[in-house]
Design a protein around this motif. Structure first.
Motif, PDB file in Angstrom:
ATOM      1  N   PRO A   1      -3.939  14.565  -7.904  1.00 12.94           N
ATOM      2  CA  PRO A   1      -4.355  14.041  -6.605  1.00 12.94           C
ATOM      3  C   PRO A   1      -3.142  13.411  -5.903  1.00 12.94           C
ATOM      4  N   ARG A   2      -3.189  13.386  -4.581  1.00 16.58           N
ATOM      5  CA  ARG A   2      -2.092  12.796  -3.808  1.00 16.58           C
ATOM      6  C   ARG A   2      -2.646  11.643  -2.988  1.00 16.58           C
ATOM      7  N   LEU A   3      -1.989  10.505  -3.108  1.00 19.38           N
ATOM      8  CA  LEU A   3      -2.343   9.321  -2.344  1.00 19.38           C
ATOM      9  C   LEU A   3      -1.134   8.965  -1.493  1.00 19.38           C
ATOM     10  N   SER A   4      -1.336   8.918  -0.200  1.00 21.34           N
ATOM     11  CA  SER A   4      -0.256   8.572   0.719  1.00 21.34           C
ATOM     12  C   SER A   4      -0.642   7.285   1.429  1.00 21.34           C
ATOM     13  N   ILE A   5       0.224   6.263   1.325  1.00 25.31           N
ATOM     14  CA  ILE A   5      -0.033   4.967   1.949  1.00 25.31           C
ATOM     15  C   ILE A   5       1.128   4.686   2.911  1.00 25.31           C
ATOM     16  N   ASP A   6       0.785   4.464   4.180  1.00 24.94           N
ATOM     17  CA  ASP A   6       1.796   4.126   5.186  1.00 24.94           C
ATOM     18  C   ASP A   6       1.597   2.670   5.579  1.00 24.94           C
ATOM     19  N   THR A   7       2.537   1.813   5.180  1.00 29.16           N
ATOM     20  CA  THR A   7       2.448   0.376   5.462  1.00 29.16           C
ATOM     21  C   THR A   7       3.449  -0.050   6.527  1.00 29.16           C
ATOM     22  N   THR A   8       3.941   0.891   7.313  1.00 26.61           N
ATOM     23  CA  THR A   8       4.965   0.568   8.307  1.00 26.61           C
ATOM     24  C   THR A   8       4.465  -0.479   9.299  1.00 26.61           C
ATOM     25  N   ALA A   9       3.254  -0.305   9.823  1.00 29.96           N
ATOM     26  CA  ALA A   9       2.724  -1.242  10.826  1.00 29.96           C
ATOM     27  C   ALA A   9       2.521  -2.628  10.223  1.00 29.96           C
ATOM     28  N   VAL A  10       2.052  -2.708   8.999  1.00 28.52           N
ATOM     29  CA  VAL A  10       1.818  -4.003   8.348  1.00 28.52           C
ATOM     30  C   VAL A  10       3.145  -4.683   8.057  1.00 28.52           C
ATOM     31  N   ARG A  11       4.121  -3.920   7.605  1.00 28.59           N
ATOM     32  CA  ARG A  11       5.444  -4.497   7.312  1.00 28.59           C
ATOM     33  C   ARG A  11       6.097  -5.014   8.588  1.00 28.59           C
ATOM     34  N   GLU A  12       5.865  -4.330   9.705  1.00 28.79           N
ATOM     35  CA  GLU A  12       6.401  -4.814  10.978  1.00 28.79           C
ATOM     36  C   GLU A  12       5.737  -6.124  11.370  1.00 28.79           C
ATOM     37  N   ASP A  13       4.417  -6.262  11.056  1.00 30.79           N
ATOM     38  CA  ASP A  13       3.713  -7.501  11.395  1.00 30.79           C
ATOM     39  C   ASP A  13       4.267  -8.699  10.642  1.00 30.79           C
ATOM     40  N   ILE A  14       4.758  -8.508   9.427  1.00 31.70           N
ATOM     41  CA  ILE A  14       5.307  -9.633   8.652  1.00 31.70           C
ATOM     42  C   ILE A  14       6.835  -9.647   8.719  1.00 31.70           C
ATOM     43  N   ASP A  15       7.387  -8.986   9.733  1.00 33.05           N
ATOM     44  CA  ASP A  15       8.818  -8.974  10.043  1.00 33.05           C
ATOM     45  C   ASP A  15       9.664  -8.362   8.930  1.00 33.05           C
ATOM     46  N   MET A  16       9.121  -7.338   8.294  1.00 31.90           N
ATOM     47  CA  MET A  16       9.905  -6.563   7.326  1.00 31.90           C
ATOM     48  C   MET A  16      10.062  -5.157   7.909  1.00 31.90           C
ATOM     49  N   LYS A  17      10.892  -5.091   8.958  1.00 37.95           N
ATOM     50  CA  LYS A  17      11.026  -3.857   9.718  1.00 37.95           C
ATOM     51  C   LYS A  17      12.176  -3.029   9.185  1.00 37.95           C
ATOM     52  N   SER A  18      12.124  -1.747   9.494  1.00 41.40           N
ATOM     53  CA  SER A  18      13.206  -0.862   9.088  1.00 41.40           C
ATOM     54  C   SER A  18      14.438  -1.135   9.958  1.00 41.40           C
TER      55      SER A  18
ATOM     56  N   GLY B   1       6.513 -21.859  14.316  1.00 43.23           N
ATOM     57  CA  GLY B   1       6.822 -20.886  13.261  1.00 43.23           C
ATOM     58  C   GLY B   1       5.618 -20.502  12.424  1.00 43.23           C
ATOM     59  N   ILE B   2       4.434 -20.743  12.921  1.00 47.70           N
ATOM     60  CA  ILE B   2       3.234 -20.349  12.191  1.00 47.70           C
ATOM     61  C   ILE B   2       2.997 -18.866  12.465  1.00 47.70           C
ATOM     62  N   ARG B   3       2.918 -18.114  11.381  1.00 41.66           N
ATOM     63  CA  ARG B   3       2.646 -16.687  11.525  1.00 41.66           C
ATOM     64  C   ARG B   3       1.428 -16.346  10.680  1.00 41.66           C
ATOM     65  N   PHE B   4       0.688 -15.391  11.138  1.00 44.07           N
ATOM     66  CA  PHE B   4      -0.484 -14.945  10.395  1.00 44.07           C
ATOM     67  C   PHE B   4      -0.105 -13.715   9.580  1.00 44.07           C
ATOM     68  N   VAL B   5      -0.701 -13.613   8.405  1.00 44.96           N
ATOM     69  CA  VAL B   5      -0.447 -12.469   7.537  1.00 44.96           C
ATOM     70  C   VAL B   5      -0.966 -11.221   8.236  1.00 44.96           C
ATOM     71  N   ALA B   6      -0.345 -10.127   7.956  1.00 44.23           N
ATOM     72  CA  ALA B   6      -0.645  -8.873   8.640  1.00 44.23           C
ATOM     73  C   ALA B   6      -2.090  -8.436   8.427  1.00 44.23           C
ATOM     74  N   ASN B   7      -2.543  -7.654   9.351  1.00 46.08           N
ATOM     75  CA  ASN B   7      -3.891  -7.114   9.311  1.00 46.08           C
ATOM     76  C   ASN B   7      -3.914  -5.898   8.375  1.00 46.08           C
ATOM     77  N   ARG B   8      -4.738  -5.964   7.329  1.00 48.79           N
ATOM     78  CA  ARG B   8      -4.780  -4.874   6.354  1.00 48.79           C
ATOM     79  C   ARG B   8      -5.392  -3.598   6.908  1.00 48.79           C
ATOM     80  N   THR B   9      -6.094  -3.689   8.001  1.00 56.23           N
ATOM     81  CA  THR B   9      -6.698  -2.475   8.563  1.00 56.23           C
ATOM     82  C   THR B   9      -5.652  -1.562   9.186  1.00 56.23           C
ATOM     83  N   LYS B  10      -4.425  -2.059   9.341  1.00 55.63           N
ATOM     84  CA  LYS B  10      -3.358  -1.221   9.893  1.00 55.63           C
ATOM     85  C   LYS B  10      -2.737  -0.310   8.837  1.00 55.63           C
ATOM     86  N   ILE B  11      -3.101  -0.505   7.588  1.00 62.76           N
ATOM     87  CA  ILE B  11      -2.589   0.367   6.524  1.00 62.76           C
ATOM     88  C   ILE B  11      -3.233   1.737   6.689  1.00 62.76           C
ATOM     89  N   GLN B  12      -2.404   2.755   6.726  1.00 65.46           N
ATOM     90  CA  GLN B  12      -2.908   4.120   6.880  1.00 65.46           C
ATOM     91  C   GLN B  12      -2.837   4.812   5.523  1.00 65.46           C
TER      92      GLN B  12
END
Length: 184
Positions: A49-66, A122-133
């Motif tokens: 089976p193949r599982l593909s997880i794209d966390t780019t949008a969530v990582r951008e929300d917590i300032d871990m951008k490419s 400097g208060i930031r909210f943790v990323a929204n998990r629904t953005k995980i594709q």
């Protein structure tokens, strides 16, 4: 009167019979049997089976951008800051042009530029998990079983039969006799 008499005396014959019983023996040897069961042929093939997880949008929300995204944002922020600086300088120039209208324009500009805006908390909210594709391609399992027939080899054995016939013999122990006497 005196009647003559006939006297008959008989002796029976005595025959002695000797018998020997017959002897019969029957033996049945067991059959010889060889049996084997080859193992079934089992073939299993699977696709993973193949599982593909794209966390780019969530990582951008917590300032871990490419690196590419961060470079693009910095270029945009630099362009925006340059445009804001040009606009501010143009606005300040317009204010200085109207210095003759009165007021303390230079002091107001110094006050504006010398007092920075208050820093954010400097208060930031943790990323929204629904953005995980996620995408899942299920795997498959194919099972193929080929049964093998058993082999059976049976060898039967004939019975072993021995027979000794019996014997009968006779001897005369006493012969029969008849004695006839006449008395008269």
């Amino acid at each position: 009167m005196n009647i003559p008499q006939l006297q008959i005396q008989t002796t029976p014959a005595k025959l002695v019979v000797h018998t020997e019983k017959a002897i019969q023996e029957i033996e049945q040897p067991r059959a010889v049997m060889q049996q084997s069961q080859p193992a079934a042929i089992l073939e299993i093939s699977t696709t993973r089976p193949r599982l593909s997880i794209d966390t780019t949008a969530v990582r951008e929300d917590i300032d871990m951008k490419s690196v590419f995204k961060r470079t693009q944002e910095h270029a945009q922020l630099g362009r925006q800051a340059a445009l804001e600086g040009i606009g501010r300088r143009a606005s300040e120039g317009q204010q200085l042009l109207r210095i003759e209208n009165g007021g303390n324009v230079i002091a107001d500009l110094a006050k504006q530029n010398g007092t920075p805006p208050p820093a954010s908390l400097g208060i930031r909210f943790v990323a929204n998990r629904t953005k995980i594709q996620m995408s899942i391609a299920p795997g498959t399992t194919n099972i193929n079983v080929t049964p093998q027939k058993p082999t059976l080899d049976v060898q039967t054995n004939k019975p072993i039969h021995t027979y000794i016939p019996g014997k009968v013999s006779g001897t005369m122990e006493q012969y029969s006799s008849i004695q006839i006497d006449w008395k008269g």
